[in-house]
Design a protein around this motif. Structure first.
Motif, PDB file in Angstrom:
ATOM      1  N   ALA A  84       0.266   9.040 -12.827  1.00 26.28           N
ATOM      2  CA  ALA A  84       1.674   8.693 -13.037  1.00 26.28           C
ATOM      3  C   ALA A  84       2.614   9.850 -12.709  1.00 26.28           C
ATOM      4  O   ALA A  84       3.395  10.303 -13.545  1.00 26.28           O
ATOM      5  N   PRO A  85       2.533  10.362 -11.481  1.00 27.28           N
ATOM      6  CA  PRO A  85       3.338  11.557 -11.155  1.00 27.28           C
ATOM      7  C   PRO A  85       4.839  11.267 -11.150  1.00 27.28           C
ATOM      8  O   PRO A  85       5.294  10.282 -10.567  1.00 27.28           O
ATOM      9  N   ASP A  86       5.616  12.130 -11.800  1.00 26.04           N
ATOM     10  CA  ASP A  86       7.072  11.971 -11.808  1.00 26.04           C
ATOM     11  C   ASP A  86       7.663  12.164 -10.414  1.00 26.04           C
ATOM     12  O   ASP A  86       8.760  11.680 -10.121  1.00 26.04           O
ATOM     13  N   ALA A  87       6.925  12.881  -9.548  1.00 23.31           N
ATOM     14  CA  ALA A  87       7.417  13.133  -8.197  1.00 23.31           C
ATOM     15  C   ALA A  87       7.306  11.895  -7.303  1.00 23.31           C
ATOM     16  O   ALA A  87       7.855  11.881  -6.198  1.00 23.31           O
ATOM     17  N   HIS A  88       6.621  10.866  -7.755  1.00 24.01           N
ATOM     18  CA  HIS A  88       6.492   9.640  -6.968  1.00 24.01           C
ATOM     19  C   HIS A  88       7.891   9.060  -6.762  1.00 24.01           C
ATOM     20  O   HIS A  88       8.631   8.850  -7.726  1.00 24.01           O
ATOM     21  N   PRO A  89       8.311   8.806  -5.526  1.00 21.61           N
ATOM     22  CA  PRO A  89       9.705   8.386  -5.282  1.00 21.61           C
ATOM     23  C   PRO A  89      10.069   7.049  -5.921  1.00 21.61           C
ATOM     24  O   PRO A  89      11.249   6.766  -6.134  1.00 21.61           O
ATOM     25  N   TYR A  90       9.070   6.213  -6.231  1.00 20.19           N
ATOM     26  CA  TYR A  90       9.358   4.889  -6.802  1.00 20.19           C
ATOM     27  C   TYR A  90       8.765   4.744  -8.200  1.00 20.19           C
ATOM     28  O   TYR A  90       8.422   3.646  -8.640  1.00 20.19           O
ATOM     29  N   ALA A  91       8.669   5.874  -8.896  1.00 23.29           N
ATOM     30  CA  ALA A  91       8.049   5.884 -10.226  1.00 23.29           C
ATOM     31  C   ALA A  91       8.759   4.943 -11.189  1.00 23.29           C
ATOM     32  O   ALA A  91       8.132   4.268 -11.995  1.00 23.29           O
ATOM     33  N   VAL A  92      10.093   4.885 -11.141  1.00 24.23           N
ATOM     34  CA  VAL A  92      10.825   4.071 -12.100  1.00 24.23           C
ATOM     35  C   VAL A  92      10.471   2.605 -11.958  1.00 24.23           C
ATOM     36  O   VAL A  92      10.366   1.870 -12.945  1.00 24.23           O
ATOM     37  N   LYS A  95       0.827  -1.209   0.000  1.00 29.24           N
ATOM     38  CA  LYS A  95       0.000   0.000   0.000  1.00 29.24           C
ATOM     39  C   LYS A  95       0.860   1.259   0.000  1.00 29.24           C
ATOM     40  O   LYS A  95       0.591   2.220  -0.741  1.00 29.24           O
ATOM     41  N   ALA A  96       1.924   1.248   0.810  1.00 29.31           N
ATOM     42  CA  ALA A  96       2.792   2.424   0.889  1.00 29.31           C
ATOM     43  C   ALA A  96       3.628   2.583  -0.378  1.00 29.31           C
ATOM     44  O   ALA A  96       3.916   3.705  -0.816  1.00 29.31           O
ATOM     45  N   LEU A  97       4.012   1.466  -1.013  1.00 31.13           N
ATOM     46  CA  LEU A  97       4.743   1.537  -2.274  1.00 31.13           C
ATOM     47  C   LEU A  97       3.866   2.165  -3.345  1.00 31.13           C
ATOM     48  O   LEU A  97       4.325   2.977  -4.149  1.00 31.13           O
ATOM     49  N   ALA A  98       2.578   1.812  -3.331  1.00 26.23           N
ATOM     50  CA  ALA A  98       1.657   2.329  -4.342  1.00 26.23           C
ATOM     51  C   ALA A  98       1.448   3.831  -4.200  1.00 26.23           C
ATOM     52  O   ALA A  98       1.448   4.572  -5.199  1.00 26.23           O
ATOM     53  N   ASP A  99       1.267   4.324  -2.971  1.00 28.89           N
ATOM     54  CA  ASP A  99       0.964   5.756  -2.820  1.00 28.89           C
ATOM     55  C   ASP A  99       2.205   6.619  -2.587  1.00 28.89           C
ATOM     56  O   ASP A  99       2.105   7.846  -2.450  1.00 28.89           O
ATOM     57  N   GLY A 100       3.385   5.971  -2.525  1.00 25.21           N
ATOM     58  CA  GLY A 100       4.627   6.736  -2.405  1.00 25.21           C
ATOM     59  C   GLY A 100       5.040   7.069  -0.993  1.00 25.21           C
ATOM     60  O   GLY A 100       6.049   7.755  -0.800  1.00 25.21           O
ATOM     61  N   SER A 101       4.304   6.575  -0.010  1.00 17.84           N
ATOM     62  CA  SER A 101       4.627   6.911   1.378  1.00 17.84           C
ATOM     63  C   SER A 101       5.601   5.930   2.011  1.00 17.84           C
ATOM     64  O   SER A 101       5.960   6.080   3.180  1.00 17.84           O
ATOM     65  N   LEU A 102       6.050   4.930   1.293  1.00 19.38           N
ATOM     66  CA  LEU A 102       6.953   3.926   1.847  1.00 19.38           C
ATOM     67  C   LEU A 102       8.284   4.570   2.225  1.00 19.38           C
ATOM     68  O   LEU A 102       8.909   5.253   1.393  1.00 19.38           O
TER      69      LEU A 102
END
Length: 535
Positions: free
Chosen positions: A469-477, A345-352
């Protein structure tokens, strides 16, 4: 939640809502391996409703043809008219015609009936070398060729149609196919099955297709995606090839009719790619039939659930796709558990937290090192060249692509490089499967790392896209790599190979495969949860 059906292997049975109605116009083979008998089996094997109009009666067995009787052409016309006056025919497969009057009757009927799909297998010479079309009728056959949507000659027939010597290599066969396609204005299927071992270009030292069995769709007037579509295949060492031409052409006609019903437009390449694996397995399973002392028939219903004797007891061999479907059901709870993890869940929303992700990647890099060795072992013991190449490429991909992505990210961050207990247990489990001696158990054990990872990745990527698909997401790649089409295709192939291994295994080995898969699936859950426990 269940594993996406897109990762399940295809089942030859019809998937369309309406069953294709397919008419075979051909001669009869009392031994059941070729002609009308093979046509009806192939049509049924691909989910069609088969009909038959008899053009000739033969006296033959697996050793050859001893006599041919051709009924009056007027009676063939009566058969064809009776059918088309009552039944809507979706596809027609034309095989042995025998003589000019019969050819004329078929051509006259085609002009009136205009069926949507016509596949012509110009039966002129049998596998045993017997001439099945009178030489005087060859000219009449040429007048029938333009009425076909697909022509499927063997190499000898291709040469006869062009009045040329038989091609001695694959390049020569393709050139002949192009000339016939240009002459008739239709699509020609060039078949490499009768080439001697290799099928390269004919240049000295060229062994590019050595041992293979390619087929090619050829059309010079733009009816295909490109003028030449080559579909590679594996050569099956067996003497039991009686009726392969009949079986292939009627199967393609059936699949093409189904595709027409589903989309309104056929796709010869898609039809060929569906039929070729079926025919390969029909050849591979032909010895189980034990029919005749000569060139025996192929096993048209190899994919249908069979009975086999093990230790005096009868057990069932699962139908194609059934074992994979059972594994899918067995993994449902594991997938639900994975999607419910805080890590996912945290990986998906970027809060991990970055620390947890770094631990996950470090463990995954160490896991992939062991996993690649296990995949290499699968390549070493795989039963076919295609499977050997698949598992070897998968092992290489682990080391070169996925591991490099991990190392690049970790090179600028601090992570615990100690082998975690879950990682060690998972790798030990896979290594145990690799030394079990069972190919089936080994591929079942490695399958969750393909299948569950692909399913979880597909869901995560969908959520990522839904969020813009925000580029600011820390795990976007990483979330973008989950959409990799090549990995999805590899997953489907891994599922199909595991399913095939189960059908070749004993009941006891299938139980061991199921256990190995379920253990690996549980390790997948624990692996995704390990970063939280480590933190």
């Amino acid at each position: 939640m269940t594993i996406a059906s897109s990762f399940l292997p295809p089942v030859p049975a019809a998937s369309a809502s309406r069953i294709p109605r397919v008419l075979a116009i051909a001669g009869s083979d009392p031994s059941g391996g070729a002609g009308i008998q093979a046509d009806l089996k192939s049509i049924a094997a691909h989910g069609g409703y088969g009909m038959a109009a008899i053009t000739a009666l033969t006296a033959q067995n697996t050793r050859g043809v001893s006599a041919v009787h051709v009924p009056p052409a007027s009676f063939l016309t009566a058969q064809l008219d009776a059918l088309s006056q009552d039944i809507s025919i979706d596809a027609v497969k034309i095989g042995m015609l025998g003589e000019a009057s019969v050819i004329d009757a078929v051509r006259g009927w085609l002009e009136k009936a205009r069926p949507g799909v016509v596949v012509l297998d110009p039966v002129m010479v049998s596998t045993s070398g017997d001439r099945l079309l009178r030489e005087a009728a060859a000219d009449a056959l040429h007048t029938l060729l333009p009425f076909a949507d697909l022509i499927t000659p063997n190499l000898a027939e291709l040469a006869i149609l062009l009045n040329e010597p038989v091609a001695g290599n694959w390049a020569g066969a393709l050139e002949q196919g192009k000339r016939l396609a240009a002459l008739t204005g239709t699509t020609v299927l060039v078949k490499g099955g009768h080439l001697d071992g290799g099928s390269g270009t004919g240049n000295p030292g060229d062994r590019s297709n050595d041992g293979g069995c390619p087929d090619a769709l050829v059309n010079t007037v733009g009816l295909l995606a490109q003028d030449l579509v080559v579909v590679p295949g594996e050569r099956v060492p067996t003497r039991n090839s009686h009726g392969t031409g009949c079986s292939l052409s009627s199967a393609i006609a059936t699949v093409q009719a189904r595709l027409m019903g589903q989309t309104g437009a056929g796709d010869w390449e898609a039809a060929l790619r569906e039929v070729k694996p079926w025919l390969r397995e029909a050849l591979r399973a032909s010895d189980r039939l034990d029919v005749g002392t000569g060139n025996g028939p192929v096993h048209h219903f190899h994919h249908v659930q069979q009975h086999t004797q093990e230790h005096g007891q009868t057990s069932r061999v699962p139908a194609e796709g059934a074992f994979a479907a059972a594994l899918r059901d067995a993994a449902t709870a594991d997938l639900e558990a994975i999607h419910g993890l805080d890590f996912i869940k945290a990986l998906a929303d970027g809060s991990l937290p970055e620390k947890e992700f770094a631990y996950y990647l470090a463990q995954d890099a160490m896991y992939l090192n062991g996993y690649s060795r296990v995949l290499a072992r699968a390549a070493a013991i795989a039963p076919t060249e295609a499977e050997q190449l698949f598992w070897a490429r998968s092992a290489q991909n682990c080391l070169e692509v996925e591991s490099e992505l991990h190392r690049t990210w970790l090179s600028t961050r601090t992570a615990d490089g100690t082998l975690g207990p879950v990682t060690k247990s998972y790798v030990d489990h896979l290594l145990a499967a690799s030394v079990s001696g069972s190919y089936g158990v080994l591929v079942a054990a490695v399958l969750p790392c393909f299948w569950l990872y692909a399913e979880v990745g597909e869901t995560l990527h969908g959520q990522f896209l839904a969020a813009g698909a925000p580029d600011a997401h820390p795990y976007a790649v990483w979330l973008r790599t989950y959409a990799d089409a090549e990995f999805a295709a590899a997953t489907r192939q891994a599922v199909a190979y595991t399913d095939a291994a189960a059908r070749a295994a004993s009941a006891g080995e299938r139980d061991a495969m199921t256990l190995a898969f379920r253990q690996s699936a549980r390790y997948e859950v624990e692996f995704f949860d390990a970063p939280r426990l480590h933190a």
